[in-house]
Design an enzyme around this catalytic site. Structure first.
Site, PDB file in Angstrom:
ATOM      1  NE  ARG A  11      -7.184  -6.002 -20.519  1.00 53.93           N
ATOM      2  CZ  ARG A  11      -8.220  -6.531 -21.176  1.00 53.93           C
ATOM      3  NH1 ARG A  11      -8.590  -7.748 -20.945  1.00 53.93           N
ATOM      4  NH2 ARG A  11      -8.884  -5.809 -22.041  1.00 53.93           N
TER       5      ARG A  11
ATOM      6  N   PRO B 157       0.822  -1.220   0.000  1.00 55.78           N
ATOM      7  CG  PRO B 157      -0.721  -1.529   1.719  1.00 55.78           C
ATOM      8  CD  PRO B 157       0.586  -2.044   1.187  1.00 55.78           C
TER       9      PRO B 157
ATOM     10  CD  GLU C  26       1.475  -7.448  10.771  1.00 58.67           C
ATOM     11  OE1 GLU C  26       1.038  -6.296  10.598  1.00 58.67           O
ATOM     12  OE2 GLU C  26       0.743  -8.453  10.896  1.00 58.67           O
TER      13      GLU C  26
ATOM     14  CG  ASP D   8      -9.964  -2.870 -23.647  1.00 56.37           C
ATOM     15  OD1 ASP D   8     -10.867  -3.138 -24.453  1.00 56.37           O
ATOM     16  OD2 ASP D   8      -9.331  -3.704 -22.997  1.00 56.37           O
TER      17      ASP D   8
END
Ligand code: 4HQ
Length: 246
Positions: free
Chosen positions: A154, A89, A116, A169
Protein backbone atom coordinates in the site's frame (compact mmCIF):
# COMPACT_ATOMS: atom_id res chain seq x y z
CA UNK A 1 7.52 -4.89 -6.60
CA UNK A 2 7.90 -8.64 -6.63
CA UNK A 3 7.33 -10.90 -3.62
CA UNK A 4 8.52 -14.51 -3.55
CA UNK A 5 7.22 -16.45 -0.58
CA UNK A 6 8.72 -19.72 0.64
CA UNK A 7 5.79 -21.48 2.32
CA UNK A 8 4.25 -24.86 3.08
CA UNK A 9 0.85 -23.20 2.54
CA UNK A 10 0.88 -21.59 -0.91
CA UNK A 11 -2.94 -21.68 -1.11
CA UNK A 12 -3.18 -19.29 1.80
CA UNK A 13 -1.22 -16.68 -0.18
CA UNK A 14 -3.13 -17.21 -3.43
CA UNK A 15 -6.34 -16.67 -1.42
CA UNK A 16 -5.30 -13.69 0.66
CA UNK A 17 -3.49 -11.97 -2.17
CA UNK A 18 -6.50 -12.15 -4.47
CA UNK A 19 -8.51 -9.81 -2.25
CA UNK A 20 -8.77 -6.08 -1.85
CA UNK A 21 -6.10 -3.54 -2.64
CA UNK A 22 -3.29 -6.11 -2.95
CA UNK A 23 -5.45 -8.33 -5.17
CA UNK A 24 -6.12 -5.43 -7.52
CA UNK A 25 -2.43 -4.47 -7.61
CA UNK A 26 -1.56 -8.05 -8.58
CA UNK A 27 -4.26 -8.10 -11.26
CA UNK A 28 -2.84 -4.82 -12.60
CA UNK A 29 0.69 -6.30 -12.46
CA UNK A 30 1.94 -3.50 -10.18
CA UNK A 31 2.88 -6.29 -7.76
CA UNK A 32 3.97 -9.82 -8.56
CA UNK A 33 3.55 -12.64 -6.05
CA UNK A 34 4.98 -16.13 -6.44
CA UNK A 35 5.04 -18.95 -3.90
CA UNK A 36 7.63 -21.69 -3.54
CA UNK A 37 6.77 -24.84 -1.60
CA UNK A 38 9.78 -26.40 0.16
CA UNK A 39 8.07 -29.80 -0.30
CA UNK A 40 8.71 -29.50 -4.02
CA UNK A 41 12.44 -29.40 -3.23
CA UNK A 42 12.56 -32.66 -1.24
CA UNK A 43 13.98 -35.94 -2.55
CA UNK A 44 12.31 -38.58 -0.36
CA UNK A 45 8.94 -40.26 -0.91
CA UNK A 46 7.44 -38.62 2.15
CA UNK A 47 8.52 -35.15 0.99
CA UNK A 48 9.93 -34.47 4.48
CA UNK A 49 10.48 -30.82 5.39
CA UNK A 50 10.91 -31.16 9.17
CA UNK A 51 12.94 -33.24 11.60
CA UNK A 52 13.52 -33.67 15.34
CA UNK A 53 15.70 -31.10 17.10
CA UNK A 54 19.26 -32.08 17.98
CA UNK A 55 19.54 -32.04 21.76
CA UNK A 56 15.96 -33.22 22.12
CA UNK A 57 12.87 -31.38 23.24
CA UNK A 58 9.38 -30.86 21.91
CA UNK A 59 8.41 -29.86 18.41
CA UNK A 60 10.11 -30.13 15.06
CA UNK A 61 12.63 -28.00 13.15
CA UNK A 62 12.47 -27.13 9.44
CA UNK A 63 15.18 -28.99 7.56
CA UNK A 64 17.81 -26.88 5.87
CA UNK A 65 18.12 -28.50 2.42
CA UNK A 66 14.58 -28.05 1.00
CA UNK A 67 14.45 -24.48 2.32
CA UNK A 68 17.83 -23.56 0.87
CA UNK A 69 16.91 -25.02 -2.51
CA UNK A 70 13.61 -23.13 -2.49
CA UNK A 71 15.34 -19.84 -1.59
CA UNK A 72 18.04 -20.29 -4.24
CA UNK A 73 15.45 -21.09 -6.91
CA UNK A 74 13.43 -18.01 -5.98
CA UNK A 75 16.46 -15.71 -5.86
CA UNK A 76 17.89 -16.75 -9.22
CA UNK A 77 14.68 -16.09 -11.18
CA UNK A 78 15.45 -12.41 -11.60
CA UNK A 79 18.62 -10.44 -11.13
CA UNK A 80 17.28 -7.46 -9.15
CA UNK A 81 18.10 -5.91 -5.75
CA UNK A 82 16.72 -8.59 -3.43
CA UNK A 83 16.45 -9.03 0.31
CA UNK A 84 15.84 -12.49 1.76
CA UNK A 85 13.70 -12.07 4.87
CA UNK A 86 12.81 -14.47 7.65
CA UNK A 87 9.71 -13.66 9.72
CA UNK A 88 10.29 -14.37 13.40
CA UNK A 89 9.74 -12.83 16.84
CA UNK A 90 13.53 -12.38 17.00
CA UNK A 91 13.52 -9.93 14.11
CA UNK A 92 13.38 -6.17 13.98
CA UNK A 93 9.90 -5.00 14.94
CA UNK A 94 7.96 -3.87 11.88
CA UNK A 95 6.58 -0.31 11.92
CA UNK A 96 5.69 2.15 9.16
CA UNK A 97 9.32 3.31 8.92
CA UNK A 98 10.43 -0.30 8.42
CA UNK A 99 7.67 -0.80 5.87
CA UNK A 100 8.94 2.17 3.86
CA UNK A 101 12.49 0.87 4.02
CA UNK A 102 11.37 -2.54 2.72
CA UNK A 103 9.36 -0.91 -0.06
CA UNK A 104 12.60 0.43 -1.57
CA UNK A 105 13.65 -3.03 -2.72
CA UNK A 106 12.30 -4.13 -6.06
CA UNK A 107 12.09 -7.66 -4.79
CA UNK A 108 11.58 -9.39 -1.43
CA UNK A 109 11.95 -13.11 -0.77
CA UNK A 110 9.95 -13.98 2.36
CA UNK A 111 10.53 -17.18 4.30
CA UNK A 112 7.47 -18.20 6.29
CA UNK A 113 8.54 -20.80 8.82
CA UNK A 114 6.47 -23.41 10.67
CA UNK A 115 7.05 -25.65 13.70
CA UNK A 116 9.75 -24.42 16.10
CA UNK A 117 11.45 -22.55 13.27
CA UNK A 118 14.38 -23.07 10.92
CA UNK A 119 17.84 -24.59 11.34
CA UNK A 120 20.12 -21.80 12.64
CA UNK A 121 22.67 -22.51 9.89
CA UNK A 122 20.17 -21.49 7.22
CA UNK A 123 19.60 -18.23 9.06
CA UNK A 124 23.33 -17.50 9.07
CA UNK A 125 23.98 -18.56 5.48
CA UNK A 126 20.97 -17.37 3.50
CA UNK A 127 18.86 -14.84 5.41
CA UNK A 128 19.67 -11.14 4.95
CA UNK A 129 17.23 -9.72 7.48
CA UNK A 130 14.90 -10.96 10.21
CA UNK A 131 11.63 -9.08 10.82
CA UNK A 132 8.91 -9.48 13.46
CA UNK A 133 5.32 -8.20 13.35
CA UNK A 134 5.15 -7.97 17.14
CA UNK A 135 6.05 -9.47 20.48
CA UNK A 136 3.76 -12.49 20.47
CA UNK A 137 4.11 -16.07 19.26
CA UNK A 138 2.25 -17.31 16.20
CA UNK A 139 2.13 -20.84 14.81
CA UNK A 140 3.73 -19.85 11.53
CA UNK A 141 5.31 -17.05 9.54
CA UNK A 142 2.52 -16.97 6.92
CA UNK A 143 0.39 -14.31 8.60
CA UNK A 144 3.45 -12.11 9.29
CA UNK A 145 4.47 -12.47 5.61
CA UNK A 146 0.96 -11.42 4.52
CA UNK A 147 1.04 -8.48 6.93
CA UNK A 148 4.36 -7.36 5.45
CA UNK A 149 3.13 -7.77 1.86
CA UNK A 150 -0.03 -5.79 2.60
CA UNK A 151 1.74 -2.95 4.41
CA UNK A 152 4.56 -2.66 1.85
CA UNK A 153 2.19 -2.86 -1.12
CA UNK A 154 0.00 0.00 0.00
CA UNK A 155 2.98 2.37 0.12
CA UNK A 156 3.78 1.75 -3.56
CA UNK A 157 2.75 4.39 -6.07
CA UNK A 158 -0.26 3.16 -8.12
CA UNK A 159 -1.50 0.72 -5.48
CA UNK A 160 -3.87 3.10 -3.67
CA UNK A 161 -5.38 4.44 -6.86
CA UNK A 162 -8.15 6.42 -5.22
CA UNK A 163 -5.85 8.47 -2.98
CA UNK A 164 -3.43 11.14 -4.10
CA UNK A 165 -0.97 9.40 -1.78
CA UNK A 166 -0.72 7.04 1.17
CA UNK A 167 0.66 10.06 3.00
CA UNK A 168 -2.85 10.95 4.17
CA UNK A 169 -2.97 7.70 6.12
CA UNK A 170 -2.47 7.05 9.76
CA UNK A 171 1.21 6.68 10.67
CA UNK A 172 2.46 8.10 7.40
CA UNK A 173 3.38 11.22 9.35
CA UNK A 174 3.79 9.32 12.60
CA UNK A 175 0.27 10.23 13.73
CA UNK A 176 -3.02 8.39 14.13
CA UNK A 177 -5.79 8.88 11.63
CA UNK A 178 -8.63 11.33 12.27
CA UNK A 179 -12.16 9.97 12.99
CA UNK A 180 -14.41 9.00 10.09
CA UNK A 181 -18.17 9.34 9.68
CA UNK A 182 -20.73 8.37 7.09
CA UNK A 183 -24.52 8.47 6.78
CA UNK A 184 -26.85 8.79 8.64
CA UNK A 185 -25.88 12.24 9.93
CA UNK A 186 -27.73 11.49 13.19
CA UNK A 187 -27.55 8.00 14.73
CA UNK A 188 -29.10 7.21 18.13
CA UNK A 189 -29.30 10.94 18.69
CA UNK A 190 -25.58 11.42 18.05
CA UNK A 191 -24.70 13.88 15.30
CA UNK A 192 -21.75 13.94 12.98
CA UNK A 193 -19.45 16.93 13.75
CA UNK A 194 -21.11 19.78 11.88
CA UNK A 195 -17.90 20.99 10.22
CA UNK A 196 -17.92 17.79 8.12
CA UNK A 197 -21.29 18.79 6.64
CA UNK A 198 -20.25 22.41 6.04
CA UNK A 199 -18.74 21.91 2.62
CA UNK A 200 -15.83 24.13 3.70
CA UNK A 201 -12.86 22.01 2.65
CA UNK A 202 -10.24 24.20 4.27
CA UNK A 203 -12.06 24.04 7.59
CA UNK A 204 -12.53 20.29 7.24
CA UNK A 205 -8.82 19.71 6.57
CA UNK A 206 -7.94 21.81 9.61
CA UNK A 207 -10.43 19.89 11.81
CA UNK A 208 -9.04 16.55 10.64
CA UNK A 209 -5.45 17.58 11.32
CA UNK A 210 -6.44 18.76 14.80
CA UNK A 211 -8.27 15.47 15.47
CA UNK A 212 -5.33 13.47 14.22
CA UNK A 213 -3.01 15.28 16.62
CA UNK A 214 -5.52 15.14 19.48
CA UNK A 215 -6.33 11.43 19.12
CA UNK A 216 -2.63 10.63 18.99
CA UNK A 217 -2.08 12.68 22.15
CA UNK A 218 -4.96 10.84 23.89
CA UNK A 219 -4.39 7.28 22.71
CA UNK A 220 -0.73 6.99 21.73
CA UNK A 221 1.31 9.72 23.46
CA UNK A 222 4.43 7.61 22.83
CA UNK A 223 4.10 8.41 19.10
CA UNK A 224 4.25 12.16 19.76
CA UNK A 225 7.56 11.75 21.54
CA UNK A 226 9.09 10.37 18.35
CA UNK A 227 8.23 13.37 16.18
CA UNK A 228 8.79 17.11 16.27
CA UNK A 229 5.53 19.04 15.83
CA UNK A 230 5.75 22.23 13.80
CA UNK A 231 4.32 25.48 15.13
CA UNK A 232 1.01 25.01 13.32
CA UNK A 233 0.59 21.46 14.61
CA UNK A 234 1.46 22.49 18.17
CA UNK A 235 -1.18 25.21 18.17
CA UNK A 236 -3.80 22.81 16.75
CA UNK A 237 -2.99 20.32 19.53
CA UNK A 238 -3.17 23.08 22.15
CA UNK A 239 -6.58 24.00 20.75
CA UNK A 240 -7.73 20.34 20.95
CA UNK A 241 -6.64 20.10 24.59
CA UNK A 242 -8.23 23.48 25.39
CA UNK A 243 -11.55 22.34 23.90
CA UNK A 244 -11.47 19.18 26.06
CA UNK A 245 -11.26 21.35 29.16
CA UNK A 246 -14.23 23.48 28.11
N1 4HQ B 1 6.46 -16.75 14.30
N2 4HQ B 1 6.57 -12.06 13.83
C1 4HQ B 1 7.30 -19.00 14.86
C2 4HQ B 1 6.10 -15.53 14.85
C3 4HQ B 1 6.39 -14.23 14.19
C4 4HQ B 1 6.16 -12.95 14.73
C5 4HQ B 1 6.97 -16.92 12.95
C6 4HQ B 1 6.23 -17.95 15.08
C7 4HQ B 1 8.01 -17.99 12.81
C8 4HQ B 1 8.53 -20.31 13.25
N3 4HQ B 1 6.94 -14.02 12.99
N4 4HQ B 1 7.61 -19.22 13.46
N5 4HQ B 1 5.63 -12.65 15.91
O1 4HQ B 1 5.54 -15.51 15.93
O2 4HQ B 1 7.05 -12.71 12.79
Amino acid sequence: MRFDVITLFPDLFEQAASMGVVGKAIAADTIQLKTWNPRDFTQDVHRTVDDRPFGGGPGMVMKIEPLQKAIKSAVKVIDKPTKVIYLSPQGRKLDQQGVEYLAKFSRLVLLAGRYEGIDERLLEADIDEEWSIGDFVLSGGELPALVLIDAVSRTLPDVLGHKCSAVEDSFAEGLLDHPHYTRPDVFDGISVPSVLLSGDHKKIARWREKQSLGKTWQKRPDLLEKIELNEHQQSLLDEFIQELNN
